[in-house]
Write a protein that holds these residues in place. Sequence first.
Motif, PDB file in Angstrom:
ATOM      1  N   PRO A 163       0.813  -1.231   0.000  1.00 62.33           N
ATOM      2  CA  PRO A 163       0.000   0.000   0.000  1.00 62.33           C
ATOM      3  C   PRO A 163       0.837   1.269   0.000  1.00 62.33           C
ATOM      4  O   PRO A 163       0.414   2.288  -0.555  1.00 62.33           O
ATOM      5  N   ILE A 164       2.031   1.213   0.598  1.00 67.65           N
ATOM      6  CA  ILE A 164       2.903   2.387   0.590  1.00 67.65           C
ATOM      7  C   ILE A 164       3.336   2.708  -0.838  1.00 67.65           C
ATOM      8  O   ILE A 164       3.314   3.867  -1.271  1.00 67.65           O
ATOM      9  N   ILE A 165       3.712   1.675  -1.592  1.00 62.67           N
ATOM     10  CA  ILE A 165       4.138   1.856  -2.987  1.00 62.67           C
ATOM     11  C   ILE A 165       2.978   2.387  -3.831  1.00 62.67           C
ATOM     12  O   ILE A 165       3.153   3.281  -4.670  1.00 62.67           O
ATOM     13  N   LEU A 166       1.794   1.839  -3.617  1.00 60.50           N
ATOM     14  CA  LEU A 166       0.617   2.278  -4.387  1.00 60.50           C
ATOM     15  C   LEU A 166       0.267   3.730  -4.083  1.00 60.50           C
ATOM     16  O   LEU A 166      -0.086   4.494  -4.988  1.00 60.50           O
ATOM     17  N   GLN A 167       0.373   4.131  -2.820  1.00 56.97           N
ATOM     18  CA  GLN A 167       0.116   5.522  -2.467  1.00 56.97           C
ATOM     19  C   GLN A 167       1.160   6.446  -3.087  1.00 56.97           C
ATOM     20  O   GLN A 167       0.832   7.553  -3.543  1.00 56.97           O
ATOM     21  N   ALA A 168       2.415   6.003  -3.100  1.00 56.72           N
ATOM     22  CA  ALA A 168       3.475   6.807  -3.724  1.00 56.72           C
ATOM     23  C   ALA A 168       3.218   6.951  -5.222  1.00 56.72           C
ATOM     24  O   ALA A 168       3.420   8.034  -5.804  1.00 56.72           O
ATOM     25  N   ALA A 169       2.760   5.874  -5.876  1.00 53.87           N
ATOM     26  CA  ALA A 169       2.441   5.928  -7.307  1.00 53.87           C
ATOM     27  C   ALA A 169       1.263   6.870  -7.555  1.00 53.87           C
ATOM     28  O   ALA A 169       1.249   7.628  -8.538  1.00 53.87           O
ATOM     29  N   ALA A 170       0.261   6.834  -6.666  1.00 55.67           N
ATOM     30  CA  ALA A 170      -0.887   7.736  -6.794  1.00 55.67           C
ATOM     31  C   ALA A 170      -0.452   9.190  -6.647  1.00 55.67           C
ATOM     32  O   ALA A 170      -0.898  10.069  -7.400  1.00 55.67           O
ATOM     33  N   ALA A 171       0.428   9.452  -5.683  1.00 61.27           N
ATOM     34  CA  ALA A 171       0.946  10.812  -5.490  1.00 61.27           C
ATOM     35  C   ALA A 171       1.716  11.283  -6.719  1.00 61.27           C
ATOM     36  O   ALA A 171       1.571  12.436  -7.153  1.00 61.27           O
ATOM     37  N   ALA A 172       2.521  10.389  -7.300  1.00 64.96           N
ATOM     38  CA  ALA A 172       3.301  10.743  -8.490  1.00 64.96           C
ATOM     39  C   ALA A 172       2.390  11.078  -9.669  1.00 64.96           C
ATOM     40  O   ALA A 172       2.637  12.040 -10.408  1.00 64.96           O
ATOM     41  N   ALA A 173       1.330  10.282  -9.855  1.00 64.35           N
ATOM     42  CA  ALA A 173       0.392  10.544 -10.953  1.00 64.35           C
ATOM     43  C   ALA A 173      -0.332  11.873 -10.751  1.00 64.35           C
ATOM     44  O   ALA A 173      -0.526  12.634 -11.711  1.00 64.35           O
ATOM     45  N   LEU A 174      -0.708  12.159  -9.513  1.00 64.03           N
ATOM     46  CA  LEU A 174      -1.401  13.413  -9.210  1.00 64.03           C
ATOM     47  C   LEU A 174      -0.490  14.614  -9.467  1.00 64.03           C
ATOM     48  O   LEU A 174      -0.911  15.614 -10.071  1.00 64.03           O
ATOM     49  N   ILE A 175       0.750  14.514  -9.030  1.00 60.73           N
ATOM     50  CA  ILE A 175       1.713  15.600  -9.251  1.00 60.73           C
ATOM     51  C   ILE A 175       1.980  15.779 -10.740  1.00 60.73           C
ATOM     52  O   ILE A 175       1.996  16.909 -11.254  1.00 60.73           O
ATOM     53  N   CYS A 176       2.153  14.676 -11.443  1.00 59.35           N
ATOM     54  CA  CYS A 176       2.440  14.730 -12.879  1.00 59.35           C
ATOM     55  C   CYS A 176       1.301  15.399 -13.646  1.00 59.35           C
ATOM     56  O   CYS A 176       1.532  16.265 -14.500  1.00 59.35           O
ATOM     57  N   GLY A 177       0.071  15.021 -13.337  1.00 61.48           N
ATOM     58  CA  GLY A 177      -1.081  15.612 -14.023  1.00 61.48           C
ATOM     59  C   GLY A 177      -1.203  17.099 -13.781  1.00 61.48           C
ATOM     60  O   GLY A 177      -1.505  17.874 -14.701  1.00 61.48           O
ATOM     61  N   ASN A 178      -0.944  17.534 -12.548  1.00 65.99           N
ATOM     62  CA  ASN A 178      -1.046  18.960 -12.235  1.00 65.99           C
ATOM     63  C   ASN A 178       0.116  19.756 -12.810  1.00 65.99           C
ATOM     64  O   ASN A 178      -0.064  20.922 -13.187  1.00 65.99           O
ATOM     65  N   VAL A 179       1.292  19.156 -12.887  1.00 71.29           N
ATOM     66  CA  VAL A 179       2.423  19.828 -13.538  1.00 71.29           C
ATOM     67  C   VAL A 179       2.119  20.030 -15.017  1.00 71.29           C
ATOM     68  O   VAL A 179       2.406  21.101 -15.592  1.00 71.29           O
ATOM     69  N   ALA A 210       0.747  20.229  -4.242  1.00 69.85           N
ATOM     70  CA  ALA A 210       0.863  20.173  -2.779  1.00 69.85           C
ATOM     71  C   ALA A 210       0.120  18.960  -2.224  1.00 69.85           C
ATOM     72  O   ALA A 210       0.597  18.306  -1.284  1.00 69.85           O
ATOM     73  N   SER A 211      -1.015  18.618  -2.812  1.00 73.09           N
ATOM     74  CA  SER A 211      -1.777  17.453  -2.365  1.00 73.09           C
ATOM     75  C   SER A 211      -1.007  16.164  -2.623  1.00 73.09           C
ATOM     76  O   SER A 211      -1.010  15.249  -1.794  1.00 73.09           O
ATOM     77  N   GLY A 212      -0.350  16.087  -3.785  1.00 71.50           N
ATOM     78  CA  GLY A 212       0.477  14.917  -4.078  1.00 71.50           C
ATOM     79  C   GLY A 212       1.595  14.755  -3.063  1.00 71.50           C
ATOM     80  O   GLY A 212       1.892  13.635  -2.616  1.00 71.50           O
ATOM     81  N   ILE A 213       2.195  15.863  -2.669  1.00 74.13           N
ATOM     82  CA  ILE A 213       3.265  15.821  -1.655  1.00 74.13           C
ATOM     83  C   ILE A 213       2.690  15.375  -0.304  1.00 74.13           C
ATOM     84  O   ILE A 213       3.325  14.599   0.425  1.00 74.13           O
ATOM     85  N   CYS A 214       1.497  15.853   0.031  1.00 75.88           N
ATOM     86  CA  CYS A 214       0.838  15.457   1.286  1.00 75.88           C
ATOM     87  C   CYS A 214       0.556  13.956   1.310  1.00 75.88           C
ATOM     88  O   CYS A 214       0.748  13.280   2.328  1.00 75.88           O
ATOM     89  N   ILE A 215       0.086  13.424   0.180  1.00 80.48           N
ATOM     90  CA  ILE A 215      -0.199  11.993   0.094  1.00 80.48           C
ATOM     91  C   ILE A 215       1.082  11.181   0.245  1.00 80.48           C
ATOM     92  O   ILE A 215       1.108  10.151   0.931  1.00 80.48           O
ATOM     93  N   LEU A 216       2.155  11.651  -0.369  1.00 81.41           N
ATOM     94  CA  LEU A 216       3.447  10.972  -0.243  1.00 81.41           C
ATOM     95  C   LEU A 216       3.943  11.028   1.194  1.00 81.41           C
ATOM     96  O   LEU A 216       4.457  10.027   1.729  1.00 81.41           O
ATOM     97  N   ALA A 217       3.792  12.170   1.846  1.00 79.93           N
ATOM     98  CA  ALA A 217       4.201  12.309   3.250  1.00 79.93           C
ATOM     99  C   ALA A 217       3.396  11.369   4.139  1.00 79.93           C
ATOM    100  O   ALA A 217       3.939  10.748   5.066  1.00 79.93           O
TER     101      ALA A 217
END
Length: 285
Positions: A86-102, A132-139
Motif C-alpha cells: 500500500p505504501i508503494i501504491l500511495q506513492a504511485a498515486a501521489a506521483a500521478a497526481l503531481i504529474c497531471g497537475n504539472v 501540494a496534495s500529491g506531496i501530502c499523500i506521499l508524506a
Amino acid sequence: MRTEIKTAFLKKIPFVLLIYVFGSIFCRYYQLEHELLYDGSLVEGAFMHRTLLILTVTFLLGFGITTYCLKKLRTHRACFSSHPLPIILQAAAAAALICGNVMQLLSGREPASVYTMVSVALVGVLPYLGIASGICILAFALLVKDGKKPSPLLYMLTSVYLVVRLIVCFQEWNTDPSIHDYAYELLAAICCMLGCFQISGFGFDKGKRRIATFWCLCAVFFCSISIADLLGNTSELFINAGLLLLMLTHGLQLLYANEDIEEELPQSPAAEGAATEEATKLPEE
C-alpha cells in the motif's frame, strides 16, 4: 461459523469490484462512441445509459450494505498498514497526481468565459494545490511506513484541493446542456473529496471506517467510468488515475482492516484522575 462466512465473503469482494470496474469502463466507452451525439443527446435506440444506471444502483446498494456490516473502527493504527504494497501504491498515486497537475501548469488551463474573477483565481491556483496534495499523500505514506500516525492536516489539505477542483470543473460542466456528458466525472469528484475528508478523521483517532470505506469504493467505481471520458485529456487522465489508485488503496485497507487490534483510545484528564483516585482507595474494613 459466522466469522468464516464473513471472511469468505470479503475474499470475493475484489473480484466483484473488478467486474464492476471493467464493466463500467466498457459500457461508458461504448456509450461515448456509439450512443452520444455531439450535443449530448442520445441516439434513437440507445440503451447503455440504462445499463450504467443499473450498474450504479446495484453497486451503491451492494457495497453500501457490505460496508454497513463492517466492524466500527476509529483509530489510525487499526486501519492503515505499514506493509510495503500500500505504501508503494500511495506513492504511485501521489506521483500521478503531481504529474497531471504539472502538465496542467505547463499547458496553462484557460478559464471559461462565464467564470467570475474568483473562479479565474481558483483556476490559476488549482495546479499548485494539486502538486501540494500529491506531496501530502506521499508524506502520509512515508509516515505510515515509519510506523508513525500522520497528521490529519495532510488529508485535510488534499480535501481542500478536491473541493476547489470540484468548483472549477463544475463551472465548466455547468455550461454543458446534457448531464450525460459529465455526470460520472461529477460523481467521481464528489466521492474522492468525501473519501479524503473521512480519511483525515483517522488522524484524530475519530475515523468512521464504514462511511470512509463506502466513499472510497464509490470513488473507485466512478473514477473508473470517467476513464473513458478522459482518454483525450492526458493531464486529467493522470489526475483521475492518481485518485483512482489512491481511493482503491485506502478502500481495500479499510475493508480488510485488522479488527483484532484492540483500540486503546487516550482517556481524558478527568477520566484518568478518577481512575487513579479509584485505584488508590483503601478497601473498607
